[in-house]
Design a protein around this motif. Structure first.
Motif, PDB file in Angstrom:
ATOM      1  N   GLY A  27     -12.844  33.579 -12.271  1.00 63.18           N
ATOM      2  CA  GLY A  27     -11.485  34.112 -12.319  1.00 63.18           C
ATOM      3  C   GLY A  27     -11.466  35.585 -11.947  1.00 63.18           C
ATOM      4  O   GLY A  27     -12.342  36.335 -12.364  1.00 63.18           O
ATOM      5  N   GLU A  28     -10.484  35.982 -11.166  1.00 65.52           N
ATOM      6  CA  GLU A  28     -10.466  37.355 -10.652  1.00 65.52           C
ATOM      7  C   GLU A  28     -10.278  38.385 -11.758  1.00 65.52           C
ATOM      8  O   GLU A  28     -10.988  39.393 -11.802  1.00 65.52           O
ATOM      9  CB  GLU A  28      -9.356  37.502  -9.610  1.00 65.52           C
ATOM     10  CG  GLU A  28      -9.578  36.643  -8.389  1.00 65.52           C
ATOM     11  CD  GLU A  28      -8.441  36.785  -7.386  1.00 65.52           C
ATOM     12  OE1 GLU A  28      -7.540  37.622  -7.604  1.00 65.52           O
ATOM     13  OE2 GLU A  28      -8.444  36.056  -6.392  1.00 65.52           O
ATOM     14  N   VAL A  29      -9.335  38.130 -12.646  1.00 69.58           N
ATOM     15  CA  VAL A  29      -9.061  39.116 -13.697  1.00 69.58           C
ATOM     16  C   VAL A  29     -10.254  39.235 -14.643  1.00 69.58           C
ATOM     17  O   VAL A  29     -10.670  40.343 -15.007  1.00 69.58           O
ATOM     18  CB  VAL A  29      -7.801  38.732 -14.494  1.00 69.58           C
ATOM     19  CG1 VAL A  29      -6.559  39.102 -13.713  1.00 69.58           C
ATOM     20  CG2 VAL A  29      -7.793  37.265 -14.838  1.00 69.58           C
ATOM     21  N   GLU A  30     -10.801  38.095 -15.022  1.00 71.25           N
ATOM     22  CA  GLU A  30     -11.954  38.121 -15.920  1.00 71.25           C
ATOM     23  C   GLU A  30     -13.095  38.930 -15.316  1.00 71.25           C
ATOM     24  O   GLU A  30     -13.695  39.776 -15.976  1.00 71.25           O
ATOM     25  CB  GLU A  30     -12.397  36.673 -16.169  1.00 71.25           C
ATOM     26  CG  GLU A  30     -13.643  36.534 -17.019  1.00 71.25           C
ATOM     27  CD  GLU A  30     -14.367  35.232 -16.702  1.00 71.25           C
ATOM     28  OE1 GLU A  30     -13.706  34.286 -16.241  1.00 71.25           O
ATOM     29  OE2 GLU A  30     -15.594  35.192 -16.902  1.00 71.25           O
ATOM     30  N   LEU A  54     -22.258  30.002  -1.681  1.00 65.34           N
ATOM     31  CA  LEU A  54     -22.667  30.092  -3.087  1.00 65.34           C
ATOM     32  C   LEU A  54     -21.501  29.780  -4.017  1.00 65.34           C
ATOM     33  O   LEU A  54     -21.695  29.365  -5.157  1.00 65.34           O
ATOM     34  CB  LEU A  54     -23.221  31.484  -3.399  1.00 65.34           C
ATOM     35  CG  LEU A  54     -24.596  31.777  -2.824  1.00 65.34           C
ATOM     36  CD1 LEU A  54     -25.018  33.204  -3.124  1.00 65.34           C
ATOM     37  CD2 LEU A  54     -25.616  30.795  -3.395  1.00 65.34           C
ATOM     38  N   ALA A  55     -20.307  30.010  -3.543  1.00 68.51           N
ATOM     39  CA  ALA A  55     -19.106  29.628  -4.300  1.00 68.51           C
ATOM     40  C   ALA A  55     -18.208  28.868  -3.351  1.00 68.51           C
ATOM     41  O   ALA A  55     -18.408  28.908  -2.137  1.00 68.51           O
ATOM     42  CB  ALA A  55     -18.396  30.866  -4.835  1.00 68.51           C
ATOM     43  N   LYS A  56     -17.260  28.141  -3.903  1.00 67.70           N
ATOM     44  CA  LYS A  56     -16.280  27.567  -2.980  1.00 67.70           C
ATOM     45  C   LYS A  56     -14.911  27.470  -3.628  1.00 67.70           C
ATOM     46  O   LYS A  56     -14.798  27.268  -4.834  1.00 67.70           O
ATOM     47  CB  LYS A  56     -16.744  26.231  -2.430  1.00 67.70           C
ATOM     48  CG  LYS A  56     -16.590  25.046  -3.288  1.00 67.70           C
ATOM     49  CD  LYS A  56     -17.040  23.812  -2.487  1.00 67.70           C
ATOM     50  CE  LYS A  56     -16.644  22.530  -3.198  1.00 67.70           C
ATOM     51  NZ  LYS A  56     -17.151  21.342  -2.488  1.00 67.70           N
ATOM     52  N   PRO A  57     -13.880  27.654  -2.785  1.00 64.18           N
ATOM     53  CA  PRO A  57     -12.513  27.658  -3.280  1.00 64.18           C
ATOM     54  C   PRO A  57     -12.164  26.296  -3.871  1.00 64.18           C
ATOM     55  O   PRO A  57     -12.285  25.275  -3.201  1.00 64.18           O
ATOM     56  CB  PRO A  57     -11.667  27.944  -2.040  1.00 64.18           C
ATOM     57  CG  PRO A  57     -12.614  28.521  -1.043  1.00 64.18           C
ATOM     58  CD  PRO A  57     -13.938  27.882  -1.342  1.00 64.18           C
ATOM     59  N   GLN A  58     -11.761  26.320  -5.121  1.00 57.75           N
ATOM     60  CA  GLN A  58     -11.245  25.122  -5.793  1.00 57.75           C
ATOM     61  C   GLN A  58      -9.919  24.747  -5.134  1.00 57.75           C
ATOM     62  O   GLN A  58      -9.143  25.627  -4.825  1.00 57.75           O
ATOM     63  CB  GLN A  58     -11.026  25.476  -7.266  1.00 57.75           C
ATOM     64  CG  GLN A  58     -10.695  24.303  -8.143  1.00 57.75           C
ATOM     65  CD  GLN A  58     -11.938  23.851  -8.900  1.00 57.75           C
ATOM     66  OE1 GLN A  58     -12.886  23.351  -8.310  1.00 57.75           O
ATOM     67  NE2 GLN A  58     -11.901  24.043 -10.202  1.00 57.75           N
ATOM     68  N   SER A  59      -9.679  23.459  -4.931  1.00 58.94           N
ATOM     69  CA  SER A  59      -8.502  22.986  -4.190  1.00 58.94           C
ATOM     70  C   SER A  59      -7.267  23.873  -4.425  1.00 58.94           C
ATOM     71  O   SER A  59      -6.525  23.651  -5.366  1.00 58.94           O
ATOM     72  CB  SER A  59      -8.183  21.558  -4.606  1.00 58.94           C
ATOM     73  OG  SER A  59      -7.871  21.519  -5.983  1.00 58.94           O
ATOM     74  N   GLY A  60      -7.073  24.804  -3.517  1.00 61.96           N
ATOM     75  CA  GLY A  60      -5.885  25.628  -3.588  1.00 61.96           C
ATOM     76  C   GLY A  60      -5.953  26.749  -4.579  1.00 61.96           C
ATOM     77  O   GLY A  60      -5.464  27.846  -4.317  1.00 61.96           O
ATOM     78  N   ARG A  61      -6.571  26.512  -5.714  1.00 64.10           N
ATOM     79  CA  ARG A  61      -6.495  27.499  -6.788  1.00 64.10           C
ATOM     80  C   ARG A  61      -7.866  27.734  -7.419  1.00 64.10           C
ATOM     81  O   ARG A  61      -8.497  26.825  -7.886  1.00 64.10           O
ATOM     82  CB  ARG A  61      -5.526  26.973  -7.843  1.00 64.10           C
ATOM     83  CG  ARG A  61      -5.013  28.040  -8.770  1.00 64.10           C
ATOM     84  CD  ARG A  61      -4.072  27.398  -9.772  1.00 64.10           C
ATOM     85  NE  ARG A  61      -3.525  28.358 -10.682  1.00 64.10           N
ATOM     86  CZ  ARG A  61      -2.524  29.160 -10.394  1.00 64.10           C
ATOM     87  NH1 ARG A  61      -1.964  29.110  -9.228  1.00 64.10           N
ATOM     88  NH2 ARG A  61      -2.080  30.025 -11.292  1.00 64.10           N
TER      89      ARG A  61
END
Lengths: 226, 226
Positions: A27-30, A54-61
């Motif tokens: 999460g960006e804020v965290e 290494l990371a991937k975008p969760q469907s849309g969010r």
DNA sequence: GCAAGACCTTTTGTATACATAAATTGTGTA
DNA sequence: TACACAATTTATGTATACAAAAGGTCTTGC
């Protein structure tokens, strides 16, 4: 150093060293609170991690740490084989024999580096890394090197799946020595074949020991630091 | 659609289709004005392009469209050979013969698609692309497919270097047909060899015709849209 | 009691303002 | 005239505020 680079480096090592496990939501804020920077450099870091795989975008969010499963292992090693066999061939054609003969001498004695004093196997992996570096330099191909670099990120992450097994590491060092020798001899076919053999042994060893490790790490999506 | 995606897609096609030539400086403010969005999505787009290799950060400051030189061509095709030869082998082992036999039938007649009515060779390249897609599907390796996808971005860009030469395209179609046939026959060694031959022919053709094109496009760093 | 819809919360996407660093230009001196 | 240093300008890096969208929850109607 720029804040975005610091955030990227911190997250990258967190993922590679399994402090952030697959499935963890980023999460960006965290993260901006945890790392003490604003969301802007965090977003840049997450974009870079996503591009690397290494990371991937969760469907849309949302962005999550990407998974490493046994299926992925097969596929990862298939790509690795394609790239490293060709790299070994090209290094055999283009490399300086003296360089690879020196590496060969070191690698045949690499078993001595596997002392109980160094549980992280720092010196061992540094030597193996030197072979990779020498191959890259001998190949001298920007695009091939880049593809290998992208691949190695995932391989380091996978290394943690296998148990620390000195016997296997000693065998692996001998296999690396065989590769270095073939390159030093300028024998492309043997260099490629030795690489194929080494990768097959490595994969089978990983598959044999990784199942329980995966079952332990691969928990359902969790949040925050472990 | 998100503004960052629009900006990315616009810039990407601008670079691939040579509307933005190598060396062009990609200034954030200029682009944000030209594309009508703020700097934030522009930065995200530039980061993605840099990760792909279509642009690269100028030493410390600024982002420029990455170069394509004759040296790069050699290296690009060396990586291409490593990936596509292995992909062809795996497709021969795993693919559905019927699929590749059908592609073979179409490819041997691909010369008919090269009419003067279609100077962009749309149908021709669509058919060739279908072979790539079928190989990807047959291989079924996420990592290998990703590496090939990253590579093809640069290949599309390179395609513009070669003159439109119907004779070479007809030959290339026959070479593609040979690859499809070998895969349909389940013969991995032949599939790999046919791929090697095809790539060597393509590279030599490009090197033969690209010199003057490069000399034309490869001007010293300029600014703004051409 | 269940389902559907609206509202509310949380998180991401975008814009903009401000800070900082680098490059360029101008001026002064040797 | 040439070189060096400093000031100005311009571009990038970061923070923050605001907007929009997605997901969850609560309420209401059947």
């Amino acid at each position: 150093m720029r804040a975005s680079e610091r955030a990227y480096a911190a997250l990258r090592s967190d993922i590679i060293e399994w402090r952030l496990t697959p499935g963890t939501v980023l999460g960006e804020v965290e993260l901006s609170e945890r790392l003490g920077v604003s969301r802007t450099p965090i977003r840049e870091a997450l974009a870079k991690l996503s591009a690397e795989g290494l990371a991937k975008p969760q469907s849309g969010r949302g962005v999550v740490v990407s998974e490493i499963s046994l299926d992925h292992l097969d596929e990862l090693f298939e790509l690795r084989s394609a790239l490293e066999c060709r790299a070994a061939e090209l290094a055999a054609q283009r490399g300086d024999p003296a360089v690879f003969r020196a590496l060969y001498e070191q690698l045949v004695n690499a078993g001595e580096l596997l002392t109980s004093e160094d549980p992280t196997r720092y010196d061992y992996y540094r030597l193996v890394g030197e072979l990779d570096t020498a191959v890259d330099a001998a190949v001298g191909n920007h695009y091939l090197n880049l593809a290998l670099k992208n691949l190695r990120v995932h391989l380091v992450r996978v290394r943690r799946l296998g148990k620390d097994n000195p016997t296997r590491l000693r065998d692996a060092a001998r296999e690396h020595a065989a590769i270095a020798l073939a390159i030093a001899n300028g024998n492309a076919a043997v260099a490629s074949a030795a690489t194929t053999v080494h990768l097959d042994n490595s994969l089978r060893h990983l598959l044999g020991t990784a199942a329980q490790e995966l079952a332990h790490h691969h928990v359902s999506p969790e949040k925050g630091t472990p």
